[in-house]
Design an enzyme around this catalytic site. Structure first.
Site: not given
Ligand code: IMP
Length: 429
Positions: A16, A225, A13, A41
């Site tokens: 990007k 991410q 966040d 995004h």
């Molecule tokens: P997952 O990727 O859905 O398995 O989530 C794992 C961790 O990554 C959690 O804390 C999510 O909130 C965080 N997360 C996954 N994708 C994003 C993103 O695009 N931005 C911010 N946090 C993310």
């Protein structure tokens, strides 16, 4: 002619979408290399806001090729919806300007279900995932039981593969979680229905990328991410299941590692984190709430309020080293307007000793306290700034300190959500 990877240095966040959109003006190819539709995004173009999840942000620029490479996990149902929604808003998407790796693994409904059930069962130990099935899909990829998009080309074989996958998954659903099993025939029918829409976009994107590199095209690698969510280098287990570090560009696309030329790291002028996990500079007070409200810090993918706090340079410095970041983009500087003073985390204090790394042991990390440097805040509206000299002195002092602490110069400063609200200091293309 060159290439550049854009990576988030914090917990995602960082903005990007905006930077990729800006740089894609002079890029030929825009490539997603890891993650899935957990990414969100946000781009504001001509006052219109777009939230992209799987499709690369370059899709909004006519004449560019957007690539979803093999390191990405793709939810076919969600991807189809995303393409259709963009098309309805007038964005032209064809197999010529969107190329999806046939080697990319699919996120299937049982992955989403497993993600939700596991999180529900973990209680206080939950990770706070986006619930998109990312972890279970990458698990199956590593376990060699995953289904790839190429499987959509062969509906006859698809049925057998889904049946095999469900044997194991249904055992978990029924016996561990007390749920109804999923029906293999129903799922096969659903998967076959995606095939006609998606197969025209499928190709071996490794060849697309190698070809573009061989012809000296400008390539932009769009990370998702952030480095602190990296499954190897992040705050495990509070991480995602892919590698948002620059090393994943090579693995996830098929570009040779030595051919990656530039890495730009995105640093939000403060820190936000969504989901559980350590966050040493978190502000649970009015200042944190002010940053959340001014910065609209609510998840693009899940709508969850993001945790907000001061910029912590300890993990960001690690990201600079891990990714070979040569320049940073400082994002959302405007959000800090109106605060009396600004703090930047410089080191951690662990049992009375200063350290400059993020301990892997989360119990030790919990004992660390951030050491801050404090500088005056700024009250002026900076959203119209076009060059550094347009910024108030206090904002420049803050930026100088940030560059000094990170040891790399800024390539751009974002002072508002629009494309135009950007101070460009270095052009990669
Ligand atoms: P997952 O990727 O859905 O398995 O989530 C794992 C961790 O990554 C959690 O804390 C999510 O909130 C965080 N997360 C996954 N994708 C994003 C993103 O695009 N931005 C911010 N946090 C993310």
């Amino acid at each position: 002619m060159t290439n550049v990877a854009i990576v988030g240095t914090q917990w995602g966040d960082e903005g990007k979408g905006k930077v990729v959109d800006l740089l894609s003006e002079n890029a030929d190819l825009i490539v997603r290399f890891q993650g899935g539709n957990n990414a969100g995004h946000t781009l504001v173009v001509d006052g219109q806001s777009y939230a992209l999840h799987s499709v690369p942000s370059g899709i909004l620029r006519p004449g560019k090729i957007s690539v979803v490479a093999s390191g990405v996990v793709v939810d076919p149902e969600e991807l189809i919806l995303e393409i259709k929604a963009l098309t309805q808003r007038g964005v032209r998407i064809t197999p010529e300007n969107l190329k999806i790796s046939e080697k990319a693994h699919m996120i299937l409904p049982y992955h989403r279900l497993l993600d939700a059930l596991r999180e529900g069962a973990k209680g206080g130990l939950k990770i706070g995932t986006t619930g998109r099935g990312i972890g279970p899909a990458y698990e199956d990829k590593a376990a060699r039981t995953g289904l790839r998009l190429v499987d959509l080309r062969n509906p006859a074989a698809l049925a057998g593969k889904i049946k095999l996958a469900l044997r194991e998954k249904n055992c978990l659903f029924e016996h561990l979680y007390g749920q109804k099993p999923l029906n293999a025939d129903d799922l096969t029918k659903r998967a076959v229905s995606w095939s006609a829409f998606l197969t025209p976009f499928l190709t071996d994107t490794y060849l697309t990328i190698q070809d573009a590199q061989g012809r000296n095209r400008n390539i932009l690698f769009e990370g998702a991410q952030g480095v602190q969510l990296d499954v190897d280098h992040g705050t495990y287990p509070y991480v995602t299941s892919s590698n948002p570090t620059a090393g994943a560009v090579a693995v996830g696309t098929g570009l040779a590692p030595k051919d990656l030329q530039n890495v730009m790291g995105l640093v939000k002028a403060y820190t936000s984190r969504v989901g559980e996990g350590p966050f040493l500079t978190e502000l649970s007070d009015d200042i944190g709430q002010k940053i959340r409200d001014t910065g609209l810090e609510y998840g693009t993918t899940t709508g969850r309020p993001r945790r907000c706090g001061w910029l912590d340079t300890v993990p960001v410095r690690a990201a600079v080293k891990l990714c070979g970041i040569d320049r940073v983009a400082v994002m959302k500087l405007d959000v800090l307007r109106g605060l009396d003073e600004l703090k930047i985390g410089t080191k951690y204090l662990l049992d009375g000793r200063e350290i400059d790394w993020v301990p892997a042991d989360l119990d030790i990390l919990a004992r660390c306290r951030p050491v801050y440097k404090t500088v005056p805040g700024f009250a002026e509206d900076i959203r119209g700034a076009k060059k550094l000299e347009d910024l108030p002195r206090a904002a420049r002092v803050y930026l100088d300190l940030l560059e000094e602490l990170l040891g790399v110069p800024a390539a751009l400063i974002s002072v508002g959500p629009d494309r135009e609200a950007t101070i460009v200091l270095h052009q990669y293309f």
